[in-house]
Design a protein around this motif. Structure first.
Motif, PDB file in Angstrom:
ATOM      1  N   THR A  21      11.001   6.152   3.190  1.00  0.00           N
ATOM      2  CA  THR A  21       9.600   5.708   3.295  1.00  0.00           C
ATOM      3  C   THR A  21       9.059   6.164   4.657  1.00  0.00           C
ATOM      4  O   THR A  21       9.807   6.726   5.471  1.00  0.00           O
ATOM      5  CB  THR A  21       9.477   4.165   3.248  1.00  0.00           C
ATOM      6  N   SER A  22       7.800   5.819   4.926  1.00  0.00           N
ATOM      7  CA  SER A  22       7.231   6.210   6.227  1.00  0.00           C
ATOM      8  C   SER A  22       7.944   5.513   7.382  1.00  0.00           C
ATOM      9  O   SER A  22       7.920   5.992   8.514  1.00  0.00           O
ATOM     10  CB  SER A  22       5.729   5.907   6.260  1.00  0.00           C
TER      11      SER A  22
ATOM     12  N   TYR B 178      13.934  -6.475  15.186  1.00  0.00           N
ATOM     13  CA  TYR B 178      13.894  -6.259  13.726  1.00  0.00           C
ATOM     14  C   TYR B 178      15.086  -6.957  13.037  1.00  0.00           C
ATOM     15  O   TYR B 178      14.912  -7.647  12.033  1.00  0.00           O
ATOM     16  CB  TYR B 178      13.920  -4.753  13.469  1.00  0.00           C
TER      17      TYR B 178
ATOM     18  N   ASP C 184      -3.886  -9.827   7.155  1.00  0.00           N
ATOM     19  CA  ASP C 184      -2.735  -9.703   8.039  1.00  0.00           C
ATOM     20  C   ASP C 184      -1.864 -10.937   7.781  1.00  0.00           C
ATOM     21  O   ASP C 184      -2.202 -12.041   8.226  1.00  0.00           O
ATOM     22  CB  ASP C 184      -3.228  -9.653   9.494  1.00  0.00           C
TER      23      ASP C 184
ATOM     24  N   ILE D 145      16.191   3.675   3.279  1.00  0.00           N
ATOM     25  CA  ILE D 145      15.327   4.026   2.149  1.00  0.00           C
ATOM     26  C   ILE D 145      14.259   5.016   2.599  1.00  0.00           C
ATOM     27  O   ILE D 145      13.690   4.867   3.694  1.00  0.00           O
ATOM     28  CB  ILE D 145      14.654   2.746   1.554  1.00  0.00           C
TER      29      ILE D 145
ATOM     30  N   ILE E  56       8.177   0.876  -0.106  1.00  0.00           N
ATOM     31  CA  ILE E  56       8.912  -0.031  -0.996  1.00  0.00           C
ATOM     32  C   ILE E  56       7.954  -0.990  -1.712  1.00  0.00           C
ATOM     33  O   ILE E  56       8.085  -1.232  -2.915  1.00  0.00           O
ATOM     34  CB  ILE E  56       9.990  -0.792  -0.184  1.00  0.00           C
TER      35      ILE E  56
ATOM     36  N   ASN F  36       7.292  -8.579   1.310  1.00  0.00           N
ATOM     37  CA  ASN F  36       7.791  -7.237   1.634  1.00  0.00           C
ATOM     38  C   ASN F  36       7.237  -6.677   2.946  1.00  0.00           C
ATOM     39  O   ASN F  36       7.879  -5.834   3.576  1.00  0.00           O
ATOM     40  CB  ASN F  36       7.427  -6.298   0.470  1.00  0.00           C
TER      41      ASN F  36
ATOM     42  N   LYS G 191      15.031 -10.002  10.287  1.00  0.00           N
ATOM     43  CA  LYS G 191      15.609  -9.839   8.950  1.00  0.00           C
ATOM     44  C   LYS G 191      16.738 -10.842   8.699  1.00  0.00           C
ATOM     45  O   LYS G 191      16.944 -11.289   7.577  1.00  0.00           O
ATOM     46  CB  LYS G 191      16.097  -8.391   8.769  1.00  0.00           C
TER      47      LYS G 191
ATOM     48  N   SER H  60      -2.641  -4.776   5.360  1.00  0.00           N
ATOM     49  CA  SER H  60      -3.534  -5.245   6.428  1.00  0.00           C
ATOM     50  C   SER H  60      -4.555  -4.184   6.825  1.00  0.00           C
ATOM     51  O   SER H  60      -5.659  -4.504   7.238  1.00  0.00           O
ATOM     52  CB  SER H  60      -2.735  -5.717   7.643  1.00  0.00           C
ATOM     53  N   LYS H  61      -4.180  -2.879   6.694  1.00  0.00           N
ATOM     54  CA  LYS H  61      -5.093  -1.831   7.172  1.00  0.00           C
ATOM     55  C   LYS H  61      -5.314  -0.709   6.163  1.00  0.00           C
ATOM     56  O   LYS H  61      -6.421  -0.229   6.020  1.00  0.00           O
ATOM     57  CB  LYS H  61      -4.499  -1.185   8.450  1.00  0.00           C
ATOM     58  N   SER H  62      -4.257  -0.299   5.497  1.00  0.00           N
ATOM     59  CA  SER H  62      -4.274   0.971   4.746  1.00  0.00           C
ATOM     60  C   SER H  62      -4.908   0.829   3.365  1.00  0.00           C
ATOM     61  O   SER H  62      -4.253   1.005   2.336  1.00  0.00           O
ATOM     62  CB  SER H  62      -2.844   1.494   4.632  1.00  0.00           C
TER      63      SER H  62
ATOM     64  N   GLY I 159      19.200  -0.730   2.350  1.00  0.00           N
ATOM     65  CA  GLY I 159      19.842   0.080   3.387  1.00  0.00           C
ATOM     66  C   GLY I 159      18.827   1.053   3.966  1.00  0.00           C
ATOM     67  O   GLY I 159      17.786   0.648   4.482  1.00  0.00           O
TER      68      GLY I 159
ATOM     69  N   SER J  79       0.813  -1.224   0.000  1.00  0.00           N
ATOM     70  CA  SER J  79       0.000   0.000   0.000  1.00  0.00           C
ATOM     71  C   SER J  79       0.843   1.269   0.000  1.00  0.00           C
ATOM     72  O   SER J  79       0.351   2.337  -0.332  1.00  0.00           O
ATOM     73  CB  SER J  79      -0.934   0.004   1.213  1.00  0.00           C
TER      74      SER J  79
END
Ligand code: NAP
Length: 244
Positions: free
Chosen positions: A186-187, A151, A58, A184, A12, A86, A155, A32-34, A182, A9
């Protein structure tokens, strides 16, 4: 040929979904939500002349992931050939302060989701003797990062998973590779404090953050014919941050 991008949504995942459409793939997009942002992505893809539908699920939940694959197959009348895992979240905290929920949410969303979706995709890929699994890891899965034990573990787990299924599935025409972005724009990175951003920028030889489109181009390489003999690899898209 049909691709599924989880967490498509925004950020990336959005760039990957659009780039796949530009490269003539039909695209199932998940979030899942947006839903509102996902609708914009769907419109863009349809404007590019490709088929697209949103599948809200989800993916950290095994049953929801499994149901999503059934819905995708019945909508497109085709199974997923290109799976891009992703979807991901952060819940940063130093280990001393990290709550068990922060650990579990991140492992569920980032790592269990990869198991859930790959497990649902693999049977049809094996039957068709073709499949491309592309997992979005992170440079911190290679290096570790203070404040991101959860995290980084998720990963790094993705990398071990990718290499294992690459070995299991290579003889069936299925490749599995990981991309380690690396820093990036985004939000996910927008929320970082300016001083933390400035410190991270100092560690990037390219001297700037990457764009979601720069990650998407690497996904196109792994989705296409040019990478047919490449499996079990991790490609860092990081402006030289790791060079491992
Ligand atoms: P983002 O802008 O926060 O987007 C995350 C996407 O994942 C959203 O579409 C979100 O949609 C979806 N999502 C999260 N949990 C989900 C779940 N359980 N089920 C389905 N969808 C879910 O993040 P991003 O920066 O684009 O990151 C995308 C991927 O790249 C992540 O795996 C991230 O770890 C990885 N990555 C990012 C960077 C970076 O610097 N940005 C660096 C390395 C790796 P909903 O909110 O609707 O669920």
């Amino acid at each position: 040929m049909l691709a599924l991008v989880t967490g498509a949504s925004r950020g990336i995942g959005r760039a990957i979904a659009i780039e796949l459409a530009k490269n003539n793939f039909d695209v199932a997009i998940n979030c899942s939500k947006s839903l509102d942002s996902a609708k914009n992505v769907k419109d863009e893809i349809i404007n590019l002349g490709r088929k697209c539908e949103i599948f809200q699920a989800d993916v950290s939940d095994y049953n929801q992931a499994e149901e999503m694959f059934k819905s995708i197959k019945s909508f497109f009348n085709e199974s997923v050939s290109i799976l891009v895992n992703n979807a991901g979240i952060t819940r940063d905290n130093l280990l001393m302060r990290m709550k068990p929920e922060e650990w579990q949410q991140v492992i569920n969303s980032n790592l269990n989701s990869v198991f859930n979706c790959t497990k649902s995709a693999i049977r049809d890929m094996a039957k068709n003797k073709f499949g491309r699994i592309i997992n979005i890891s992170s440079v911190v899965g290679l290096t570790g990062n203070a404040g991101q034990a959860n995290y980084s573990a998720s990963k790094a787990g993705i990398i071990g998973f990718t290499k294992s299924i690459a070995r299991e599935c290579a003889s069936r025409g299925i490749t599995a590779n990981a991309i380690a972005p690396g820093f990036i724009e985004t939000s996910m990175t927008e929320i970082l404090k300016p001083e933390i951003k400035a410190d991270i920028l100092k560690t990037i030889p390219a001297g700037k953050m990457g764009s979601p489109e720069e990650v998407a181009k690497a996904v196109i390489f792994f989705a296409g014919e040019s990478s047919s003999y490449i499996t079990g690899q991790v490609l860092a898209v990081d402006g030289g941050m790791t060079m491992i």
